[in-house]
Design a protein around this motif. Structure first.
Motif, PDB file in Angstrom:
ATOM      1  N   ARG A  26       4.628  -7.704  -0.865  1.00  0.00           N
ATOM      2  CA  ARG A  26       3.006  -7.181  -1.016  1.00  0.00           C
ATOM      3  C   ARG A  26       2.559  -7.044   0.440  1.00  0.00           C
ATOM      4  NH1 ARG A  26      -0.809  -8.299  -4.831  1.00  0.00           N
ATOM      5  NH2 ARG A  26      -2.780  -7.852  -4.333  1.00  0.00           N
ATOM      6  N   TYR A  27       2.690  -7.946   1.588  1.00  0.00           N
ATOM      7  CA  TYR A  27       2.368  -7.685   2.723  1.00  0.00           C
ATOM      8  C   TYR A  27       3.551  -7.184   3.512  1.00  0.00           C
ATOM      9  CZ  TYR A  27      -1.393 -10.683   1.535  1.00  0.00           C
ATOM     10  OH  TYR A  27      -2.452 -11.126   0.832  1.00  0.00           O
ATOM     11  N   SER A  42       2.255   1.870  -3.425  1.00  0.00           N
ATOM     12  CA  SER A  42       1.217   2.243  -4.377  1.00  0.00           C
ATOM     13  C   SER A  42       0.786   3.821  -4.171  1.00  0.00           C
ATOM     14  CB  SER A  42      -0.032   1.127  -4.103  1.00  0.00           C
ATOM     15  OG  SER A  42       0.209   0.049  -4.067  1.00  0.00           O
ATOM     16  N   LEU A  43       0.752   4.145  -2.995  1.00  0.00           N
ATOM     17  CA  LEU A  43       0.298   5.415  -2.591  1.00  0.00           C
ATOM     18  C   LEU A  43       1.260   6.392  -3.317  1.00  0.00           C
ATOM     19  CD1 LEU A  43      -1.811   6.815  -0.801  1.00  0.00           C
ATOM     20  CD2 LEU A  43      -0.188   7.105   0.784  1.00  0.00           C
ATOM     21  N   SER A  44       2.540   5.961  -2.894  1.00  0.00           N
ATOM     22  CA  SER A  44       3.573   6.836  -3.861  1.00  0.00           C
ATOM     23  C   SER A  44       3.506   6.859  -5.301  1.00  0.00           C
ATOM     24  CB  SER A  44       5.018   6.010  -3.218  1.00  0.00           C
ATOM     25  OG  SER A  44       6.153   6.752  -3.493  1.00  0.00           O
ATOM     26  N   ALA A  45       3.273   5.906  -5.851  1.00  0.00           N
ATOM     27  CA  ALA A  45       3.058   5.729  -7.168  1.00  0.00           C
ATOM     28  C   ALA A  45       2.003   6.682  -7.628  1.00  0.00           C
ATOM     29  CB  ALA A  45       2.932   4.415  -7.621  1.00  0.00           C
ATOM     30  N   GLY A  46       0.837   6.769  -6.784  1.00  0.00           N
ATOM     31  CA  GLY A  46      -0.160   7.522  -7.047  1.00  0.00           C
ATOM     32  C   GLY A  46       0.121   8.996  -6.978  1.00  0.00           C
ATOM     33  N   TYR A  97       0.835  -1.239   0.117  1.00  0.00           N
ATOM     34  CA  TYR A  97       0.091  -0.027  -0.073  1.00  0.00           C
ATOM     35  C   TYR A  97       0.919   1.389   0.184  1.00  0.00           C
ATOM     36  CZ  TYR A  97      -3.516   3.528   1.320  1.00  0.00           C
ATOM     37  OH  TYR A  97      -4.353   4.632   1.295  1.00  0.00           O
ATOM     38  N   PRO A  98       1.799   1.473   0.903  1.00  0.00           N
ATOM     39  CA  PRO A  98       2.835   2.662   0.774  1.00  0.00           C
ATOM     40  C   PRO A  98       3.404   2.884  -0.471  1.00  0.00           C
ATOM     41  CG  PRO A  98       3.242   1.178   2.571  1.00  0.00           C
ATOM     42  CD  PRO A  98       2.177   0.610   2.053  1.00  0.00           C
ATOM     43  N   PRO A 144       6.719   8.594   7.050  1.00  0.00           N
ATOM     44  CA  PRO A 144       5.249   8.489   7.751  1.00  0.00           C
ATOM     45  C   PRO A 144       4.664   9.332   8.181  1.00  0.00           C
ATOM     46  CG  PRO A 144       7.431   7.533   8.981  1.00  0.00           C
ATOM     47  CD  PRO A 144       7.781   7.944   7.588  1.00  0.00           C
ATOM     48  N   ASN A 145       5.249  10.530   8.962  1.00  0.00           N
ATOM     49  CA  ASN A 145       4.540  11.635   9.428  1.00  0.00           C
ATOM     50  C   ASN A 145       3.739  12.645   8.376  1.00  0.00           C
ATOM     51  OD1 ASN A 145       4.552  11.664  12.396  1.00  0.00           O
ATOM     52  ND2 ASN A 145       6.700  10.852  11.722  1.00  0.00           N
ATOM     53  N   ASN A 146       4.495  12.655   7.090  1.00  0.00           N
ATOM     54  CA  ASN A 146       3.915  13.362   6.036  1.00  0.00           C
ATOM     55  C   ASN A 146       2.793  12.671   5.510  1.00  0.00           C
ATOM     56  OD1 ASN A 146       5.860  15.394   6.328  1.00  0.00           O
ATOM     57  ND2 ASN A 146       7.214  14.320   4.455  1.00  0.00           N
ATOM     58  N   ILE A 147       2.761  11.289   5.392  1.00  0.00           N
ATOM     59  CA  ILE A 147       1.543  10.751   5.034  1.00  0.00           C
ATOM     60  C   ILE A 147       0.395  10.939   6.010  1.00  0.00           C
ATOM     61  CG2 ILE A 147       0.404   8.362   4.556  1.00  0.00           C
ATOM     62  CD1 ILE A 147       3.189   7.533   3.466  1.00  0.00           C
ATOM     63  N   LEU A 148       0.563  10.622   7.181  1.00  0.00           N
ATOM     64  CA  LEU A 148      -0.359  10.831   8.179  1.00  0.00           C
ATOM     65  C   LEU A 148      -1.043  12.408   7.832  1.00  0.00           C
ATOM     66  CD1 LEU A 148       0.531   9.052  11.736  1.00  0.00           C
ATOM     67  CD2 LEU A 148      -1.519   8.871  10.257  1.00  0.00           C
ATOM     68  N   GLY A 149       0.068  13.397   8.014  1.00  0.00           N
ATOM     69  CA  GLY A 149      -0.498  14.738   7.956  1.00  0.00           C
ATOM     70  C   GLY A 149      -1.314  14.901   6.515  1.00  0.00           C
ATOM     71  N   PHE A 150      -0.839  14.225   5.593  1.00  0.00           N
ATOM     72  CA  PHE A 150      -1.664  14.418   4.149  1.00  0.00           C
ATOM     73  C   PHE A 150      -3.189  13.842   4.622  1.00  0.00           C
ATOM     74  CE2 PHE A 150      -3.053  11.847   0.522  1.00  0.00           C
ATOM     75  CZ  PHE A 150      -3.565  12.950  -0.130  1.00  0.00           C
ATOM     76  N   HIS A 151      -3.179  12.645   5.181  1.00  0.00           N
ATOM     77  CA  HIS A 151      -4.555  12.131   5.554  1.00  0.00           C
ATOM     78  C   HIS A 151      -5.481  13.033   6.383  1.00  0.00           C
ATOM     79  CE1 HIS A 151      -4.400   8.323   2.805  1.00  0.00           C
ATOM     80  NE2 HIS A 151      -3.247   8.319   3.331  1.00  0.00           N
ATOM     81  N   TYR A 152      -4.686  13.489   7.627  1.00  0.00           N
ATOM     82  CA  TYR A 152      -5.770  14.391   8.516  1.00  0.00           C
ATOM     83  C   TYR A 152      -6.183  15.494   7.693  1.00  0.00           C
ATOM     84  CZ  TYR A 152      -2.785  12.436  12.311  1.00  0.00           C
ATOM     85  OH  TYR A 152      -2.271  11.429  13.252  1.00  0.00           O
ATOM     86  N   ILE A 153      -5.454  16.206   6.735  1.00  0.00           N
ATOM     87  CA  ILE A 153      -5.904  17.363   5.824  1.00  0.00           C
ATOM     88  C   ILE A 153      -7.111  16.706   5.005  1.00  0.00           C
ATOM     89  CG2 ILE A 153      -5.388  19.082   4.112  1.00  0.00           C
ATOM     90  CD1 ILE A 153      -2.547  19.051   5.519  1.00  0.00           C
TER      91      ILE A 153
END
Lengths: 405, 405
Positions: B302-303, B143-147, B140-141, B163-172
């Motif tokens: 994958r996992y 794939s997200l990066s590819a997105g 998933y991480p 990890p904290n940039n990703i979390l921050g992005f999801h909070y926003i």
């Protein structure tokens, strides 16, 4: 070759068992003594103190020629089903006699009662009496006792509230139902009573008293005089190799975990979990601090200690009603645990007449039919440290039976 | 009163967290700092080193005014769902700002990316890119990066693999989706990186490094300089009161037991157990001797480790797919863990506007809706000895929130 079957648990092997083997051989003039032995979990719903392999070893060293495993499906069951499985295996192995210990020492009375039940009307009256009492909230043993009274059998004839008399009665009944030709023999139990908590004679003590002695001190030498020297050594070896004996207390965290994480609905799918007792089990699992506290909280007049213990074993092994139903009609295999030269010869002589497969090593082919034995062994091993656990599972899955040459 | 929300795990509380609280208060001029904190199991699929109560206590002592539990349903989840739950709770509590740590320290870039995804076509392209990569067997991480790359965002703009940039992005993103008016603020993380295994500065270390230090020696004084004195004392107290910190190693026997006794079919009903991984889990549970060996055997490209760990937590707590589905739309309650006088006043001021119930003590009324939190707490306590376990469950079910006066 004359063969005589016995049904055993050897938890652990002691001098009373030795006496029984010798008497069984003498009385029937047997060339081969075949023991059908419960696996890692026992009839009264307890883990065996040591693994089935250690107990098979003790049996062999004490003169048993062939040790066969009574599958989990029959071993952790009330007397009737336990007897059905054991007698079917002894019969499949071609035994001429089966010999059991009893408090009465009187095989004829037991045969007479079993014969009475061949009469359909009598049998129906008997079953109805049992069912009626169970419905009234009585435990199974008490209901059974009431059933006997209905047949006109009173304690003066034979006391059928005593555990070995009951078991013997069920062996005979099973042998009749299965239309075997095996001859029943009984041997009067010496000195110790089944439930004795302390040692009552110099060299004979009940397995209960022996287990109590083992778990109540770090020094097991107290039991030296009541078990054969070979069995004593086997117990010492087990402790050294695996680091621990097995007791319900060790399994309590797993049972508690299982009860707390499983919904009442899912618990009710497990074998022997009936009548809404799942709510009671969940409630007290949260509250209780140890296994015996839990048992005392759950126990009622209707649910005997033994019945709840068996239920707890099935919960621990996650045995579902549907799984049990699939396997409990008749034993589907003969799992060989141990044999000596005499046993080996006997097996060779009857091999071609066997109606179910003889399994001398666990194989993928039997994975599905042996699933419950396999799973219960994994659970049995779960309390050991990682290395000992691996060792026990290796013994179970990868090694041949114990062979004494 | 100006209120600022933060999303925390405090596993355990350290000087970096203290810095974050102070900065959040300073930057937003907040009267009240509200922390939404994961319960006993955490986002990365691990048990917390100490209970949520001990961590809430640390938070209070370090200046947080109100500590709310992020329910299990949202806490043990990948970033998107974790953020959804946390933001919904902060919004329900009427926060004006939410403030998170990030590697970038740049909130505008994150807002810009979130804004881009408001465009339906862009969002579809983004989602398609992620799905395509997942189908190709990527984690998933990755794939997200590819997105993100698909959107034209490159590492030079902002590194969204951290990890904290990703979390921050999801909070926003969550704050936008939920149409909240909360203002996002970010604080650049000081010195230590999230995954640092060792101490890199004099007074700041990552929680990972701190846990490693705690578990690698009996003497935890090594961590004294990197955690507030009150947190250090709270850790000492926890060990003394409960006898143990909490680590996956302690839960391994229960996970192994659960995997071995549950059929592949039943395992596949559990949350996050998909694509036949249940067979892999069962196979290696039999073989592995400890948790890390198990994880290394199960892990594939994958996992990811984290994904498997989360899966293992859900297996351990027996969380079914259907159960999760029932509760994961939106938080259904606000469970208050701790507050000071300031927090109390704030609660009083917003009480009437709350759209979901505020729970200050566990009650039978909420048993069903809080089932997963309750069960996960029982599992969390299962590794403690009987007395400590009772103590922790008493804290959970019978005591009021922690109140600092």
């Amino acid at each position: 070759m004359i063969s005589t079957g016995i049904v055993v648990e050897y938890n652990p092997f002691h001098n009373g068992h030795l006496h029984h083997i010798k008497e069984a051989r003498r009385k029937t003039n047997a060339d081969v003594i075949i023991a059908v032995m419960s696996g890692n979990f026992l009839q009264r719903g307890e883990p065996a103190i040591v693994s089935k392999w250690a107990r098979a070893q003790m049996a062999l060293e004490a003169g048993v020629d062939l040790v066969i495993e009574l599958p989990y499906t029959f071993a952790v069951q009330q007397a009737e089903m336990f007897a059905n499985g054991a007698i079917a295996l002894l019969n499949a192995l071609g035994c001429e006699n089966f010999c059991f210990g009893s408090e009465s020492g009187d095989v004829q009375s037991l045969v007479k009662i079993a014969n009475m039940l061949q009469n359909t009307t009598t049998n129906q009256r008997f079953q109805t009496a049992i069912r009626t009492h169970i419905k009234q909230g009585m435990s199974y043993p008490s209901s059974l006792s009431a059933g006997f009274k209905q047949l006109g059998i009173i304690e003066d004839d034979i006391d059928l509230s005593l555990p070995n008399n009951i078991l013997g009665f069920h062996y005979i009944l099973a042998a009749q139902h299965q239309q075997t030709n095996m001859r029943p023999i009984t041997i009067s139990r010496k000195a110790a009573n089944y439930h004795d908590q302390t040692f009552t004679s110099e060299t004979i003590a009940s397995a209960t008293a022996i287990r109590r002695a083992i778990f109540s001190s770090d020094n097991i030498s107290d039991i030296k005089k009541v078990v054969p020297a070979t069995s004593f050594q086997a117990l010492i070896n087990y402790k050294q190799t695996y680091g621990s004996f097995h007791h319900w207390n060790h399994y309590w965290p797993f049972l508690q975990y299982k009860l707390l994480t499983t919904s009442a609905n899912d618990l009710s799918e497990l074998y022997e979990v009936v009548e809404g007792i799942e709510y009671r089990l969940k409630k007290y699992a949260l509250q209780a601090q140890c296994f015996s506290e839990f048992m005392n909280l759950v126990k009622t007049k209707r649910y005997t200690w033994t019945r709840i213990q068996r239920m707890c074993v099935h919960i621990l092994t996650n045995t579902k009603k549907v799984e049990m139903k699939e396997h409990q009609k008749r034993p589907e295999y003969i799992r060989l645990l141990a044999m000596n030269e005499q046993g080996k010869q006997y097996l060779r002589s009857i091999k071609k007449q066997l109606s179910i497969p003889l399994i001398s090593k666990f194989s993928a082919k039997f994975e599905s039919v042996m699933e419950l034995d396999s799973r219960s062994t994994q659970v049995f091993a779960q309390i050991l440290d990682a290395k000992a656990r691996s060792l026990l599972l290796h013994r179970e899955y990868s090694e041949p039976p114990i062979i004494q040459t």
